[in-house]
Design an enzyme around this catalytic site. Structure first.
Site, mmCIF file in Angstrom:
data_model
loop_
_atom_site.group_PDB
_atom_site.id
_atom_site.type_symbol
_atom_site.label_atom_id
_atom_site.label_comp_id
_atom_site.label_asym_id
_atom_site.label_seq_id
_atom_site.Cartn_x
_atom_site.Cartn_y
_atom_site.Cartn_z
ATOM 1 N N CYS A 3 0.871 -1.188 0.000
ATOM 2 C CA CYS A 3 0.000 0.000 0.000
ATOM 3 C C CYS A 3 0.901 1.230 0.000
ATOM 4 O O CYS A 3 2.076 1.132 -0.381
ATOM 5 C CB CYS A 3 -0.981 -0.026 1.175
ATOM 6 S SG CYS A 3 -0.207 -0.037 2.805
ATOM 7 N N ASN A 6 2.325 1.434 4.276
ATOM 8 C CA ASN A 6 2.646 0.166 4.958
ATOM 9 C C ASN A 6 2.406 0.269 6.465
ATOM 10 O O ASN A 6 3.159 -0.272 7.280
ATOM 11 C CB ASN A 6 4.076 -0.293 4.656
ATOM 12 C CG ASN A 6 4.398 -1.718 5.124
ATOM 13 O OD1 ASN A 6 5.530 -2.013 5.472
ATOM 14 N ND2 ASN A 6 3.416 -2.599 5.144
ATOM 15 N N CYS A 8 -1.352 0.829 7.393
ATOM 16 C CA CYS A 8 -2.788 0.562 7.574
ATOM 17 C C CYS A 8 -3.233 -0.707 6.842
ATOM 18 O O CYS A 8 -3.532 -1.727 7.468
ATOM 19 C CB CYS A 8 -3.632 1.744 7.080
ATOM 20 S SG CYS A 8 -3.394 3.261 8.046
ATOM 21 N N ARG A 9 -3.276 -0.672 5.506
ATOM 22 C CA ARG A 9 -3.878 -1.780 4.752
ATOM 23 C C ARG A 9 -2.953 -2.972 4.593
ATOM 24 O O ARG A 9 -3.330 -4.116 4.915
ATOM 25 C CB ARG A 9 -4.332 -1.279 3.366
ATOM 26 C CG ARG A 9 -5.499 -0.312 3.429
ATOM 27 C CD ARG A 9 -5.675 0.442 2.120
ATOM 28 N NE ARG A 9 -4.564 1.351 1.857
ATOM 29 C CZ ARG A 9 -4.419 2.091 0.773
ATOM 30 N NH1 ARG A 9 -5.330 2.012 -0.186
ATOM 31 N NH2 ARG A 9 -3.405 2.905 0.633
ATOM 32 N N SER A 10 -1.747 -2.759 4.074
ATOM 33 C CA SER A 10 -0.901 -3.928 3.780
ATOM 34 C C SER A 10 -0.436 -4.684 5.031
ATOM 35 O O SER A 10 -0.286 -5.916 4.953
ATOM 36 C CB SER A 10 0.276 -3.552 2.868
ATOM 37 O OG SER A 10 1.111 -2.588 3.435
ATOM 38 N N ASP A 119 -8.211 3.683 1.164
ATOM 39 C CA ASP A 119 -7.255 4.134 2.172
ATOM 40 C C ASP A 119 -8.025 4.600 3.411
ATOM 41 O O ASP A 119 -8.781 5.563 3.332
ATOM 42 C CB ASP A 119 -6.447 5.287 1.556
ATOM 43 C CG ASP A 119 -5.381 5.822 2.489
ATOM 44 O OD1 ASP A 119 -5.383 5.440 3.683
ATOM 45 O OD2 ASP A 119 -4.560 6.617 2.027
#
Ligand code: 4NP
Length: 146
Positions: A3, A6, A8-10, A119
């Protein structure tokens, strides 16, 4: 799993897939990275940590790192969260083989739709949605790749 930050999402994507790998005793390696180095060395965002913990997934050992060219050599699949991540990673590809490794992660669940994992950084309500999207995508990914 890639993301922007690196944090939050990934990291959640890595944690969810690692959890599934452990449970299914698959011989796979998963890691995550950001297309930026804004948060290099940082722990995951506390909202990602708490969302993971709610489902028994502990991502507190992870630290943010930027995506590196040699990730194209280390990994068979490079899964990005949104169209911006896709462009940033594709820009670093050295050849067609590198480009062929890059895929929007939601395309494992809904092939060809290029659906984005939004995001969640700037709001407080996106993390549960991100978790559920990533869970579905990684389940589909495991069925396809194992
Ligand atoms: P991520 O979220 O890409 O899912 O880790 C973000 C984290 C940090 C920023 C943007 C998105 N930031 O601008 O610092």
């Amino acid at each position: 799993m890639v993301c922007l930050g690196n944090i939050c999402r990934s990291p959640l994507a890595e944690g969810i897939l690692q959890h599934q790998i452990d449970h299914q005793t698959l011989d796979w390696e998963v890691d995550s990275a950001g297309t930026s180095a804004f948060h290099a060395g940082d722990l995951p965002d506390e909202r990602s940590i708490s969302t993971g913990l709610k489902y028994g997934i502990d991502i507190r050992h992870q630290r943010s790192r930027p995506f590196r060219i040699n990730d194209f050599d280390r990994f068979d699949h490079i899964l990005v969260m949104d169209a911006s991540n896709y462009q940033n990673v594709i820009r670093l590809a050295r050849n067609q083989a590198d480009k062929d490794k890059v895929e929007m992660i939601m395309n494992y669940l809904t092939p060809g739709y290029n659906q984005q994992v939004p995001d969640p950084y700037y709001g407080d309500h996106g993390f549960e949605n991100v978790y559920q999207m990533l869970l579905e995508a990684t389940n589909a990914l495991i069925e396809k790749l194992k």
